[in-house]
Design a protein around this motif. Structure first.
Motif, PDB file in Angstrom:
ATOM      1  N   GLN A 157      -1.738   6.157  -5.540  1.00 51.58           N
ATOM      2  CA  GLN A 157      -1.926   7.452  -6.190  1.00 51.58           C
ATOM      3  C   GLN A 157      -1.040   8.525  -5.553  1.00 51.58           C
ATOM      4  N   ASP A 158      -0.901   9.609  -6.283  1.00 45.71           N
ATOM      5  CA  ASP A 158      -0.227  10.802  -5.764  1.00 45.71           C
ATOM      6  C   ASP A 158      -1.298  11.635  -5.058  1.00 45.71           C
ATOM      7  N   LEU A 159      -1.127  11.833  -3.761  1.00 42.32           N
ATOM      8  CA  LEU A 159      -2.129  12.539  -2.959  1.00 42.32           C
ATOM      9  C   LEU A 159      -1.783  14.009  -2.716  1.00 42.32           C
ATOM     10  N   THR A 160      -0.768  14.509  -3.387  1.00 46.94           N
ATOM     11  CA  THR A 160      -0.320  15.885  -3.156  1.00 46.94           C
ATOM     12  C   THR A 160      -1.467  16.886  -3.281  1.00 46.94           C
ATOM     13  N   ASP A 161      -2.249  16.782  -4.344  1.00 45.67           N
ATOM     14  CA  ASP A 161      -3.319  17.748  -4.580  1.00 45.67           C
ATOM     15  C   ASP A 161      -4.520  17.544  -3.659  1.00 45.67           C
ATOM     16  N   GLU A 162      -4.605  16.376  -3.040  1.00 43.36           N
ATOM     17  CA  GLU A 162      -5.753  16.087  -2.180  1.00 43.36           C
ATOM     18  C   GLU A 162      -5.512  16.477  -0.726  1.00 43.36           C
ATOM     19  N   ILE A 178       0.871  -1.170   0.000  1.00 46.75           N
ATOM     20  CA  ILE A 178       0.000   0.000   0.000  1.00 46.75           C
ATOM     21  C   ILE A 178       0.909   1.220   0.000  1.00 46.75           C
ATOM     22  N   TRP A 179       1.058   1.813  -1.188  1.00 47.53           N
ATOM     23  CA  TRP A 179       1.936   2.967  -1.351  1.00 47.53           C
ATOM     24  C   TRP A 179       1.125   4.185  -1.759  1.00 47.53           C
ATOM     25  N   VAL A 180       1.568   5.349  -1.307  1.00 48.73           N
ATOM     26  CA  VAL A 180       1.014   6.615  -1.782  1.00 48.73           C
ATOM     27  C   VAL A 180       2.175   7.559  -2.045  1.00 48.73           C
ATOM     28  N   ALA A 181       1.949   8.522  -2.913  1.00 47.08           N
ATOM     29  CA  ALA A 181       2.975   9.521  -3.201  1.00 47.08           C
ATOM     30  C   ALA A 181       2.526  10.870  -2.670  1.00 47.08           C
ATOM     31  N   TYR A 182       3.527  11.659  -2.253  1.00 45.61           N
ATOM     32  CA  TYR A 182       3.268  13.019  -1.791  1.00 45.61           C
ATOM     33  C   TYR A 182       4.492  13.864  -2.084  1.00 45.61           C
ATOM     34  N   LYS A 183       4.298  14.943  -2.818  1.00 43.93           N
ATOM     35  CA  LYS A 183       5.376  15.869  -3.184  1.00 43.93           C
ATOM     36  C   LYS A 183       6.592  15.154  -3.766  1.00 43.93           C
ATOM     37  N   GLY A 184       6.337  14.192  -4.657  1.00 41.27           N
ATOM     38  CA  GLY A 184       7.410  13.515  -5.377  1.00 41.27           C
ATOM     39  C   GLY A 184       7.996  12.303  -4.682  1.00 41.27           C
ATOM     40  N   PHE A 185       7.629  12.090  -3.415  1.00 41.09           N
ATOM     41  CA  PHE A 185       8.137  10.932  -2.679  1.00 41.09           C
ATOM     42  C   PHE A 185       7.050   9.882  -2.521  1.00 41.09           C
ATOM     43  N   ILE A 186       7.473   8.621  -2.465  1.00 38.51           N
ATOM     44  CA  ILE A 186       6.547   7.502  -2.271  1.00 38.51           C
ATOM     45  C   ILE A 186       6.709   6.990  -0.852  1.00 38.51           C
ATOM     46  N   TYR A 187       5.581   6.773  -0.199  1.00 41.85           N
ATOM     47  CA  TYR A 187       5.562   6.280   1.174  1.00 41.85           C
ATOM     48  C   TYR A 187       4.836   4.943   1.222  1.00 41.85           C
ATOM     49  N   ASP A 188       5.362   4.025   2.044  1.00 40.68           N
ATOM     50  CA  ASP A 188       4.755   2.703   2.213  1.00 40.68           C
ATOM     51  C   ASP A 188       3.813   2.768   3.416  1.00 40.68           C
TER      52      ASP A 188
END
Length: 77
Positions: free
Chosen positions: A51-56, A22-32
């Motif tokens: 998904q990239d959650l930066t905008d959310e 279960i990975w998500v991205a935020y500001k160019g980085f991916i977090y597990d």
């Protein structure tokens, strides 16, 4: 920090459904988030993993400080 790079397609597979991670991205980085009890089955409230959650994040009830609890495991290509 020398982290591996992943495409958005690779990130999308780590949604807790197609692959167990279960990975998500935020500001160019991916977090597990696999070990987070708040991301069971790849879903966190109305958000899906992979998904990239930066905008959310501005709509979230928490700040980006939540990501400080997790080590980035990669970067988005």
């Amino acid at each position: 920090m020398d982290l591996p790079s992943y495409t958005k397609q690779q990130l999308a597979l780590r949604n807790g459904q197609d692959k167990p991670q279960i990975w998500v991205a935020y500001k160019g980085f991916i977090y597990d988030m696999t070990e987070s009890r708040l991301w069971r089955n790849g879903k966190h409230y109305e958000h899906w993993a992979g998904q990239d959650l930066t905008d959310e994040l501005p709509d979230a009830p928490h700040t980006e400080a939540v990501f400080e609890k997790f080590e980035p495991i990669g970067k988005i290509k």
